[in-house]
Write a protein that holds these residues in place. Structure first.
Motif, mmCIF file in Angstrom:
data_model
loop_
_atom_site.group_PDB
_atom_site.id
_atom_site.type_symbol
_atom_site.label_atom_id
_atom_site.label_comp_id
_atom_site.label_asym_id
_atom_site.label_seq_id
_atom_site.Cartn_x
_atom_site.Cartn_y
_atom_site.Cartn_z
ATOM 1 N N VAL A 124 99.969 -65.580 -103.734
ATOM 2 C CA VAL A 124 98.886 -66.482 -103.332
ATOM 3 C C VAL A 124 98.718 -66.445 -101.815
ATOM 4 O O VAL A 124 97.591 -66.423 -101.295
ATOM 5 N N VAL A 125 99.829 -66.408 -101.091
ATOM 6 C CA VAL A 125 99.787 -66.352 -99.626
ATOM 7 C C VAL A 125 99.057 -65.097 -99.165
ATOM 8 O O VAL A 125 98.171 -65.153 -98.299
ATOM 9 N N ALA A 126 99.413 -63.943 -99.754
ATOM 10 C CA ALA A 126 98.802 -62.673 -99.352
ATOM 11 C C ALA A 126 97.296 -62.676 -99.599
ATOM 12 O O ALA A 126 96.501 -62.292 -98.728
ATOM 13 N N GLY A 127 96.902 -63.119 -100.791
ATOM 14 C CA GLY A 127 95.476 -63.164 -101.122
ATOM 15 C C GLY A 127 94.716 -64.138 -100.246
ATOM 16 O O GLY A 127 93.587 -63.855 -99.809
ATOM 17 N N SER A 128 95.332 -65.286 -99.949
ATOM 18 C CA SER A 128 94.672 -66.309 -99.136
ATOM 19 C C SER A 128 94.523 -65.871 -97.683
ATOM 20 O O SER A 128 93.533 -66.215 -97.024
ATOM 21 N N LEU A 129 95.499 -65.130 -97.181
ATOM 22 C CA LEU A 129 95.395 -64.614 -95.815
ATOM 23 C C LEU A 129 94.153 -63.741 -95.660
ATOM 24 O O LEU A 129 93.389 -63.874 -94.704
ATOM 25 N N ILE A 130 93.952 -62.858 -96.631
ATOM 26 C CA ILE A 130 92.813 -61.933 -96.548
ATOM 27 C C ILE A 130 91.498 -62.654 -96.828
ATOM 28 O O ILE A 130 90.504 -62.453 -96.121
ATOM 29 N N ALA A 131 91.494 -63.510 -97.853
ATOM 30 C CA ALA A 131 90.265 -64.256 -98.171
ATOM 31 C C ALA A 131 89.854 -65.157 -97.011
ATOM 32 O O ALA A 131 88.673 -65.240 -96.644
ATOM 33 N N GLY A 132 90.829 -65.816 -96.396
ATOM 34 C CA GLY A 132 90.534 -66.682 -95.256
ATOM 35 C C GLY A 132 89.997 -65.911 -94.061
ATOM 36 O O GLY A 132 89.198 -66.433 -93.279
ATOM 37 N N SER A 133 90.418 -64.650 -93.938
ATOM 38 C CA SER A 133 89.909 -63.797 -92.850
ATOM 39 C C SER A 133 88.412 -63.591 -92.989
ATOM 40 O O SER A 133 87.672 -63.637 -91.999
ATOM 41 N N GLY A 134 87.974 -63.352 -94.228
ATOM 42 C CA GLY A 134 86.546 -63.159 -94.474
ATOM 43 C C GLY A 134 85.736 -64.392 -94.126
ATOM 44 O O GLY A 134 84.660 -64.301 -93.521
ATOM 45 N N VAL A 135 86.275 -65.555 -94.497
ATOM 46 C CA VAL A 135 85.587 -66.815 -94.197
ATOM 47 C C VAL A 135 85.492 -67.022 -92.689
ATOM 48 O O VAL A 135 84.441 -67.392 -92.149
ATOM 49 N N MET A 136 86.588 -66.756 -91.987
ATOM 50 C CA MET A 136 86.603 -66.947 -90.538
ATOM 51 C C MET A 136 85.643 -65.991 -89.836
ATOM 52 O O MET A 136 84.924 -66.383 -88.910
ATOM 53 N N TRP A 137 85.632 -64.747 -90.283
ATOM 54 C CA TRP A 137 84.743 -63.748 -89.683
ATOM 55 C C TRP A 137 83.282 -64.160 -89.857
ATOM 56 O O TRP A 137 82.482 -64.102 -88.922
ATOM 57 N N ALA A 138 82.937 -64.603 -91.081
ATOM 58 C CA ALA A 138 81.557 -65.007 -91.365
ATOM 59 C C ALA A 138 81.180 -66.252 -90.568
ATOM 60 O O ALA A 138 80.076 -66.341 -90.010
ATOM 61 N N ALA A 139 82.106 -67.223 -90.482
ATOM 62 C CA ALA A 139 81.817 -68.473 -89.778
ATOM 63 C C ALA A 139 81.575 -68.235 -88.299
ATOM 64 O O ALA A 139 80.689 -68.852 -87.698
ATOM 65 N N ASP A 140 82.351 -67.335 -87.701
ATOM 66 C CA ASP A 140 82.199 -67.070 -86.272
ATOM 67 C C ASP A 140 80.849 -66.446 -85.958
ATOM 68 O O ASP A 140 80.333 -66.587 -84.844
ATOM 69 N N ARG A 141 80.268 -65.771 -86.944
ATOM 70 C CA ARG A 141 78.970 -65.131 -86.739
ATOM 71 C C ARG A 141 77.804 -66.014 -87.181
ATOM 72 O O ARG A 141 76.712 -65.930 -86.635
ATOM 73 N N MET A 142 78.036 -66.851 -88.162
ATOM 74 C CA MET A 142 76.994 -67.760 -88.633
ATOM 75 C C MET A 142 76.730 -68.886 -87.634
ATOM 76 O O MET A 142 75.597 -69.304 -87.429
#
Length: 278
Positions: A124-142
């Motif tokens: 769960v930690v591994a998957g959440s690290l990567i999924a959270g990266s996508g959210v952060m990347w999108a938020a910084d650009r949105m």
């Protein structure tokens, strides 16, 4: 014998202090470090220990933002005594912090068996690290980064506060990452998003640490490791806070996004090859 030694507590205190307020997931890094040191990540006393040493990091926030906190708490006290003081933004902000903490407390109590059981898995930690990266990347650009701290509202505080639930349920997602990302989507600038994340974390993390103290001490963690781990996390977290506020004033979150993807991918590899067990 203590489930965690003093030397292990020092290492975990450093990891907690460095990662608690960076958007890279302190829980994820603690679980990875515990796994590498052969400490069972889902043991009740270990889960309690990681929650308790977070109090050291929170103490660092209290010291670093002492003047701001005194100003906000004072405004809240004046507002309770005098209705005319309630238009003060600091009074409103104090009230919003209280309101925005209620959802994570409710979910934390209701989902405690899941949080300390299946959701504590390193998969769960591994998957959440990567999924959270996508959210952060999108938020910084949105986000348009056009609103400062004085522009925050009850809606902002509630949405950012509720986003902490993602990190609670999915260790590795990162409480800081979730709150900062939500604040950026709401068009707060990076410094305002970071400071809001700090302030909203104070009651949630302090409450979690105090609540878990009995499990950490009663289930096999000695007083010495708890004290040492908490003290180390305080010192390291203070330096980490100062560095992060300077960093976000001049840089995007890209470095954190890349780092999280690397760590998440490496963790999947370690789990897949049997070097670490979930």
């Amino acid at each position: 014998m203590s489930a965690i030694s003093v030397s292990q507590a020092v290492v975990l205190g450093v990891v907690e202090g460095v990662t608690e307020f960076l958007p890279v997931s302190s829980t994820g890094h603690l679980k990875i470090t515990e796994g590498l040191m052969g400490i069972p990540v889902d043991d009740t006393s270990v889960v309690g220990f990681t929650a308790v040493i977070q109090v050291g990091a929170i103490a660092a926030v209290l010291v670093y933002f002492f003047k701001d906190i005194v100003r906000i708490v004072s405004a809240w006290g004046r507002g309770l005594a005098n209705r005319r003081e309630r238009d003060n933004h600091d009074y409103k902000f104090a009230r919003w912090v209280i309101y925005s903490t209620i959802p994570i407390v409710a979910v934390g109590l209701a989902a405690k068996p899941l949080i300390e059981g299946p959701l504590a898995s390193l998969w769960v930690v591994a998957g959440s690290l990567i999924a959270g990266s996508g959210v952060m990347w999108a938020a910084d650009r949105m986000g348009r980064h056009k609103r400062g701290e004085e522009d925050t509202s009850l809606k902002d505080a509630m949405l950012v506060g509720c986003s902490q639930i993602l990190a609670l349920l999915f260790p590795g997602f990162s409480r800081s990452g979730a709150t900062m990302s939500t604040a950026l989507i709401l068009d707060l600038d990076r410094v305002a998003a970071t400071r809001l994340s700090f302030f909203l974390g104070i009651p949630a993390l302090t409450g979690a640490g105090l609540y878990e103290l009995k499990d950490a001490a009663g289930a096999g963690v000695g007083a010495a490791p708890l004290i040492v781990g908490t003290a180390v996390s305080f010192v390291v977290a203070y330096a980490s806070i100062a560095w992060l506020l300077k960093f976000v004033a001049r840089h995007s979150f890209n470095a954190f996004v890349i780092y999280r993807i690397i760590i998440g991918t490496l963790l999947f590899a370690l789990l897949g090859t049997g070097v670490l067990t979930a």
